[in-house]
Design a protein around this motif. Structure first.
Motif, short mmCIF file in Angstrom:
data_model
loop_
_atom_site.label_atom_id
_atom_site.label_comp_id
_atom_site.label_asym_id
_atom_site.label_seq_id
_atom_site.Cartn_x
_atom_site.Cartn_y
_atom_site.Cartn_z
N LEU A 1 52.32 -19.88 -44.81
CA LEU A 1 51.52 -20.49 -43.74
C LEU A 1 52.41 -20.82 -42.54
CD1 LEU A 1 48.61 -21.22 -43.17
CD2 LEU A 1 49.06 -23.50 -44.06
N ASP A 2 53.61 -21.29 -42.81
CA ASP A 2 54.54 -21.58 -41.71
C ASP A 2 54.89 -20.31 -40.93
OD1 ASP A 2 54.68 -24.30 -42.15
OD2 ASP A 2 56.38 -24.15 -43.52
N ASP A 3 55.09 -19.20 -41.65
CA ASP A 3 55.38 -17.92 -40.98
C ASP A 3 54.24 -17.54 -40.04
OD1 ASP A 3 57.79 -17.51 -42.29
OD2 ASP A 3 56.85 -16.46 -43.96
N ILE A 4 53.02 -17.71 -40.52
CA ILE A 4 51.85 -17.32 -39.73
C ILE A 4 51.81 -18.10 -38.42
CG2 ILE A 4 49.32 -17.49 -39.65
CD1 ILE A 4 49.33 -16.74 -42.64
N PHE A 5 52.10 -19.39 -38.46
CA PHE A 5 52.08 -20.19 -37.24
C PHE A 5 53.31 -19.93 -36.37
CE2 PHE A 5 48.76 -22.57 -39.38
CZ PHE A 5 47.93 -22.96 -38.34
N TYR B 1 44.93 -15.27 -45.40
CA TYR B 1 45.81 -16.13 -46.20
C TYR B 1 45.01 -16.89 -47.26
CZ TYR B 1 48.81 -20.12 -47.35
OH TYR B 1 49.53 -21.07 -48.02
N ILE B 2 43.79 -17.29 -46.90
CA ILE B 2 42.95 -18.06 -47.83
C ILE B 2 42.60 -17.24 -49.08
CG2 ILE B 2 40.71 -19.23 -48.08
CD1 ILE B 2 40.91 -19.91 -45.09
N PHE B 3 42.66 -15.92 -48.96
CA PHE B 3 42.33 -15.07 -50.10
C PHE B 3 43.28 -15.29 -51.28
CE2 PHE B 3 39.82 -12.34 -47.21
CZ PHE B 3 38.71 -12.13 -48.02
N HIS B 4 44.47 -15.85 -51.04
CA HIS B 4 45.39 -15.99 -52.17
C HIS B 4 44.92 -17.07 -53.15
CE1 HIS B 4 47.48 -19.36 -49.99
NE2 HIS B 4 47.74 -19.78 -51.22
N TYR B 5 43.84 -17.79 -52.79
CA TYR B 5 43.22 -18.73 -53.72
C TYR B 5 42.07 -18.06 -54.51
CZ TYR B 5 45.55 -22.73 -51.51
OH TYR B 5 46.48 -23.62 -51.04
N GLY B 6 41.89 -16.78 -54.32
CA GLY B 6 40.64 -16.16 -54.74
C GLY B 6 40.58 -15.53 -56.10
N THR B 7 41.60 -15.69 -56.96
CA THR B 7 41.46 -15.14 -58.31
C THR B 7 40.51 -16.02 -59.12
OG1 THR B 7 43.29 -16.40 -59.28
CG2 THR B 7 43.84 -14.32 -58.18
N LYS B 8 39.91 -15.43 -60.13
CA LYS B 8 38.96 -16.21 -60.95
C LYS B 8 39.66 -17.39 -61.61
CE LYS B 8 35.36 -15.75 -64.45
NZ LYS B 8 35.66 -17.06 -65.04
N ASP C 1 35.51 -19.72 -37.95
CA ASP C 1 34.31 -19.02 -38.43
C ASP C 1 34.68 -18.06 -39.56
OD1 ASP C 1 32.21 -20.07 -37.01
OD2 ASP C 1 32.43 -18.70 -35.32
N MET C 2 35.72 -17.24 -39.32
CA MET C 2 36.13 -16.25 -40.31
C MET C 2 36.63 -16.94 -41.58
SD MET C 2 38.11 -13.57 -37.81
CE MET C 2 38.74 -12.60 -39.17
N SER C 3 37.39 -18.02 -41.42
CA SER C 3 37.92 -18.75 -42.58
C SER C 3 36.78 -19.34 -43.41
CB SER C 3 38.86 -19.86 -42.12
OG SER C 3 39.97 -19.32 -41.42
N THR C 4 35.77 -19.90 -42.74
CA THR C 4 34.63 -20.46 -43.44
C THR C 4 33.88 -19.39 -44.22
OG1 THR C 4 34.37 -22.20 -41.78
CG2 THR C 4 32.46 -21.74 -43.16
N LYS C 5 33.72 -18.21 -43.62
CA LYS C 5 33.03 -17.11 -44.31
C LYS C 5 33.82 -16.68 -45.55
CE LYS C 5 30.33 -15.16 -40.52
NZ LYS C 5 30.47 -16.27 -39.60
N VAL C 6 35.15 -16.64 -45.44
CA VAL C 6 35.98 -16.30 -46.60
C VAL C 6 35.77 -17.32 -47.71
CG1 VAL C 6 38.35 -16.15 -47.45
CG2 VAL C 6 37.75 -15.06 -45.29
#
Length: 215
Positions: A22-26, A37-44, A90-95
């Protein structure tokens, strides 16, 4: 690639979101990667843990809150404009909504963090600053049309009508331009097709033709 005086080749680096913290992204101003980035929380397994473990959910909420705070700081410093800010949220909320579908505790816990901020800016700040060219153009057109009506039916009434029409047109055009830029960024940096980019930011199929004509 074939050139007039011979052949040339270039290495194309593939962006992997796993390569960036996240620091790299900013720090590298790769803000368009935040929703991905939020997808890395997305495993079952991770979602199940977040749903049933309040401590892990608290960590996620704190990270999302930190994202919003850092984006807020960039807008206050005039580094990030409001339309790009809104597009990222908006995009983050949809993810989040798609990843956590069926996980009620997660949705209740995190959706308000980003969704509430979006509503606050939609209510006033976004168009109020008139950051994008679409807003400025719309407002200018509104004033011109309003002044013409004003001379005919009363300049005061014309001014109000013109300003209202300008703000409405400007906000609509500005939001369109912001989403168009987001599509271009996703296509350029993540090598997505136009259709994939539009799907990622939640543009309805009925509206996609309008964006394709501008690409």
């Amino acid at each position: 690639m074939t050139l007039p005086d011979g052949m040339a080749s270039f290495d194309v680096r593939i962006i992997k979101i796993a390569d960036y913290s996240l620091d790299d992204i900013f720090e590298k101003n790769l803000l368009f990667l935040i929703p991905f980035y939020i997808f890395h929380y997305g495993t079952k397994k991770q979602l199940d843990e977040l749903e049933h473990n309040p401590e892990k959910l608290k960590i996620l909420k704190e990270e999302l809150s930190m994202i919003v705070e850092r984006l807020d700081a960039l807008t206050e410093q005039k580094i990030l404009d409001m339309f790009y800010y809104k597009t990222i949220l908006d995009m983050s909320t949809k993810v989040i909504e798609n990843l956590a579908a069926g996980y009620d505790n997660i949705l209740k816990g995190v959706k308000g963090i980003m969704g509430g901020t979006i509503l606050e800016y939609e209510a006033g700040t976004i168009y109020g600053e008139g950051v994008v060219a679409g807003y400025r153009t719309g407002k200018a057109d509104g004033f011109r049309n309003g002044e013409a009506v004003g001379f005919r039916d009363g300049k005061a009434a014309g001014f109000r009508d013109g300003e209202a029409a300008g703000k409405t047109t400007g906000f609509r055009d500005g939001e369109f331009n912001a989403k168009l830029e987001s599509i271009k960024e996703l296509m350029k940096n993540l090598k997505l097709t136009a259709e994939q980019a539009m799907q990622a930011i939640g543009i309805p199929a009925s509206e996609q033709t309008m964006y394709l004509k501008k690409l």
